[in-house]
Scaffold this motif. Structure first.
Motif, PDB file in Angstrom:
ATOM      1  N   GLU A  12      34.046  45.998  56.183  1.00  7.22           N
ATOM      2  CA  GLU A  12      35.690  46.727  56.236  1.00  7.22           C
ATOM      3  C   GLU A  12      35.376  47.948  56.577  1.00  7.22           C
ATOM      4  OE1 GLU A  12      36.959  45.277  52.321  1.00  7.22           O
ATOM      5  OE2 GLU A  12      37.561  43.582  53.061  1.00  7.22           O
ATOM      6  N   ARG A  13      34.706  48.808  57.577  1.00  4.30           N
ATOM      7  CA  ARG A  13      34.468  49.827  57.932  1.00  4.30           C
ATOM      8  C   ARG A  13      34.888  49.984  59.438  1.00  4.30           C
ATOM      9  NH1 ARG A  13      32.826  53.441  53.688  1.00  4.30           N
ATOM     10  NH2 ARG A  13      31.619  52.368  52.416  1.00  4.30           N
ATOM     11  N   SER A  14      35.063  51.301  60.019  1.00  4.08           N
ATOM     12  CA  SER A  14      35.218  51.514  61.314  1.00  4.08           C
ATOM     13  C   SER A  14      33.870  51.009  61.960  1.00  4.08           C
ATOM     14  CB  SER A  14      35.881  52.875  61.453  1.00  4.08           C
ATOM     15  OG  SER A  14      34.556  53.777  61.447  1.00  4.08           O
ATOM     16  N   GLN A  15      34.177  50.809  63.310  1.00  2.00           N
ATOM     17  CA  GLN A  15      33.096  50.677  64.469  1.00  2.00           C
ATOM     18  C   GLN A  15      32.166  52.117  64.391  1.00  2.00           C
ATOM     19  OE1 GLN A  15      33.980  48.450  67.897  1.00  2.00           O
ATOM     20  NE2 GLN A  15      31.987  48.914  68.647  1.00  2.00           N
ATOM     21  N   SER A  16      32.799  53.168  64.472  1.00  5.27           N
ATOM     22  CA  SER A  16      32.112  54.482  64.471  1.00  5.27           C
ATOM     23  C   SER A  16      31.098  54.653  63.330  1.00  5.27           C
ATOM     24  CB  SER A  16      33.105  55.535  64.896  1.00  5.27           C
ATOM     25  OG  SER A  16      33.898  55.771  63.707  1.00  5.27           O
ATOM     26  N   TYR A  17      31.753  54.310  62.026  1.00  5.73           N
ATOM     27  CA  TYR A  17      30.985  54.217  60.929  1.00  5.73           C
ATOM     28  C   TYR A  17      29.478  53.463  60.939  1.00  5.73           C
ATOM     29  CZ  TYR A  17      29.755  53.294  55.980  1.00  5.73           C
ATOM     30  OH  TYR A  17      29.126  53.266  54.726  1.00  5.73           O
ATOM     31  N   VAL A  18      29.945  52.108  61.472  1.00  3.20           N
ATOM     32  CA  VAL A  18      28.677  51.211  61.744  1.00  3.20           C
ATOM     33  C   VAL A  18      27.620  51.983  62.881  1.00  3.20           C
ATOM     34  CG1 VAL A  18      27.813  49.114  62.682  1.00  3.20           C
ATOM     35  CG2 VAL A  18      29.783  49.383  60.877  1.00  3.20           C
ATOM     36  N   SER A  19      28.305  52.470  63.870  1.00  3.15           N
ATOM     37  CA  SER A  19      27.539  52.886  65.146  1.00  3.15           C
ATOM     38  C   SER A  19      26.486  54.185  64.493  1.00  3.15           C
ATOM     39  CB  SER A  19      28.387  53.635  66.001  1.00  3.15           C
ATOM     40  OG  SER A  19      27.470  53.967  67.036  1.00  3.15           O
ATOM     41  N   ARG A  20      27.052  54.988  63.561  1.00  2.00           N
ATOM     42  CA  ARG A  20      26.408  56.228  63.154  1.00  2.00           C
ATOM     43  C   ARG A  20      25.415  55.532  62.236  1.00  2.00           C
ATOM     44  NH1 ARG A  20      27.573  61.173  63.861  1.00  2.00           N
ATOM     45  NH2 ARG A  20      27.185  61.919  61.658  1.00  2.00           N
ATOM     46  N   GLU A  33      16.365  55.334  58.003  1.00  2.00           N
ATOM     47  CA  GLU A  33      15.971  54.845  59.508  1.00  2.00           C
ATOM     48  C   GLU A  33      15.365  53.280  59.648  1.00  2.00           C
ATOM     49  OE1 GLU A  33      14.968  57.773  58.266  1.00  2.00           O
ATOM     50  OE2 GLU A  33      15.945  59.186  59.384  1.00  2.00           O
ATOM     51  N   SER A  34      14.391  53.045  58.414  1.00  2.00           N
ATOM     52  CA  SER A  34      14.017  51.615  58.117  1.00  2.00           C
ATOM     53  C   SER A  34      15.202  50.779  57.930  1.00  2.00           C
ATOM     54  CB  SER A  34      13.109  51.891  56.950  1.00  2.00           C
ATOM     55  OG  SER A  34      12.484  50.585  56.877  1.00  2.00           O
ATOM     56  N   VAL A  35      16.334  50.941  56.984  1.00  2.00           N
ATOM     57  CA  VAL A  35      17.324  50.211  57.003  1.00  2.00           C
ATOM     58  C   VAL A  35      18.035  49.902  58.227  1.00  2.00           C
ATOM     59  CG1 VAL A  35      19.525  49.726  55.690  1.00  2.00           C
ATOM     60  CG2 VAL A  35      17.257  50.511  54.440  1.00  2.00           C
ATOM     61  N   ALA A  36      18.345  50.755  59.033  1.00  2.00           N
ATOM     62  CA  ALA A  36      19.063  51.024  60.328  1.00  2.00           C
ATOM     63  C   ALA A  36      18.333  50.127  61.230  1.00  2.00           C
ATOM     64  CB  ALA A  36      19.297  52.298  60.959  1.00  2.00           C
ATOM     65  N   GLU A  37      17.082  50.273  61.246  1.00  2.00           N
ATOM     66  CA  GLU A  37      16.243  49.223  62.225  1.00  2.00           C
ATOM     67  C   GLU A  37      16.023  47.722  61.699  1.00  2.00           C
ATOM     68  OE1 GLU A  37      11.617  49.025  63.590  1.00  2.00           O
ATOM     69  OE2 GLU A  37      12.291  51.165  62.907  1.00  2.00           O
ATOM     70  N   LEU A  73      23.827  52.933  62.509  1.00  2.00           N
ATOM     71  CA  LEU A  73      22.675  52.297  63.044  1.00  2.00           C
ATOM     72  C   LEU A  73      21.755  53.152  63.892  1.00  2.00           C
ATOM     73  CD1 LEU A  73      24.820  49.155  64.298  1.00  2.00           C
ATOM     74  CD2 LEU A  73      23.123  49.127  62.405  1.00  2.00           C
ATOM     75  N   GLN A  74      22.309  54.044  63.960  1.00  2.00           N
ATOM     76  CA  GLN A  74      21.635  55.205  64.795  1.00  2.00           C
ATOM     77  C   GLN A  74      20.745  56.060  63.427  1.00  2.00           C
ATOM     78  OE1 GLN A  74      23.705  57.722  67.699  1.00  2.00           O
ATOM     79  NE2 GLN A  74      25.330  56.198  67.437  1.00  2.00           N
ATOM     80  N   GLY A  75      20.949  55.802  62.448  1.00  2.00           N
ATOM     81  CA  GLY A  75      20.223  56.550  61.331  1.00  2.00           C
ATOM     82  C   GLY A  75      20.797  57.888  61.052  1.00  2.00           C
ATOM     83  N   LEU A  76      22.007  58.161  61.247  1.00  2.00           N
ATOM     84  CA  LEU A  76      22.760  59.305  61.268  1.00  2.00           C
ATOM     85  C   LEU A  76      23.654  59.379  60.005  1.00  2.00           C
ATOM     86  CD1 LEU A  76      24.100  59.823  64.810  1.00  2.00           C
ATOM     87  CD2 LEU A  76      22.183  60.882  63.746  1.00  2.00           C
ATOM     88  N   GLY A  77      23.327  58.347  59.191  1.00  2.00           N
ATOM     89  CA  GLY A  77      23.992  58.368  57.812  1.00  2.00           C
ATOM     90  C   GLY A  77      23.455  56.985  57.104  1.00  2.00           C
ATOM     91  N   ALA A  78      23.691  56.897  55.826  1.00  2.00           N
ATOM     92  CA  ALA A  78      22.900  55.614  55.148  1.00  2.00           C
ATOM     93  C   ALA A  78      24.304  54.522  54.820  1.00  2.00           C
ATOM     94  CB  ALA A  78      22.468  56.217  53.676  1.00  2.00           C
ATOM     95  N   PHE A  79      23.790  53.353  55.015  1.00  2.00           N
ATOM     96  CA  PHE A  79      24.610  52.307  54.567  1.00  2.00           C
ATOM     97  C   PHE A  79      24.775  52.329  53.140  1.00  2.00           C
ATOM     98  CE2 PHE A  79      23.790  50.670  58.657  1.00  2.00           C
ATOM     99  CZ  PHE A  79      24.970  49.975  59.171  1.00  2.00           C
TER     100      PHE A  79
END
Length: 126
Positions: A35-43, A10-14, A45-51
């Motif tokens: 080089e990822r999908s926009q839905s990947y980035v969106s998830r 969450e801290s990274v996403a924020e 950025l919401q903290g629903l997965g890690a970069f």
């Protein structure tokens, strides 16, 4: 870390959302840069997965910064390391292996009975 404090994901996403806002970069531009999908980035950025680390490298290039700056450490609290045990040889008490908290408690109890107006200090009270 309490349940209400953000974790690393969450801290990274924020932090990334904050940099995106300051630089006026949208999700589509981020997706293209890593080089990822926009839905990947969106998830993420919401903290629903890690970069992942490659994502952070790509984002650092896009934002012209270092990958570590995207970790958002400012709001992240790390747990305290365990307190070291002290090895102390004392007079009277066996203080050979007590932790710092116990030593401080013993000191506070001794200090509470300390009389600064006394002309002599009894070494047995130390």
């Amino acid at each position: 870390m309490s349940i209400n404090e953000p974790g690393l994901v969450e801290s990274v996403a924020e932090e990334i959302r904050s940099v995106m806002a300051r630089r006026k970069v949208n999700q589509a531009e981020v997706a293209e840069a890593i080089e990822r999908s926009q839905s990947y980035v969106s998830r993420r950025l919401q903290g629903l997965g890690a970069f992942d680390i490659r994502d952070l490298e790509g984002l650092a290039l896009l934002f012209e910064t270092e990958p570590a700056s995207l970790l958002g450490w400012a709001g992240l609290r790390t747990p305290k390391p365990p307190r070291p045990r002290l090895s102390v040889v004392g007079r009277g008490d066996d203080l050979s292996a007590i932790d710092e908290d116990e030593l401080n408690d013993r000191f506070d109890k001794k200090a509470a009975g300390f009389d600064p107006s006394a002309k002599e200090i009894d070494p047995d009270t130390l």
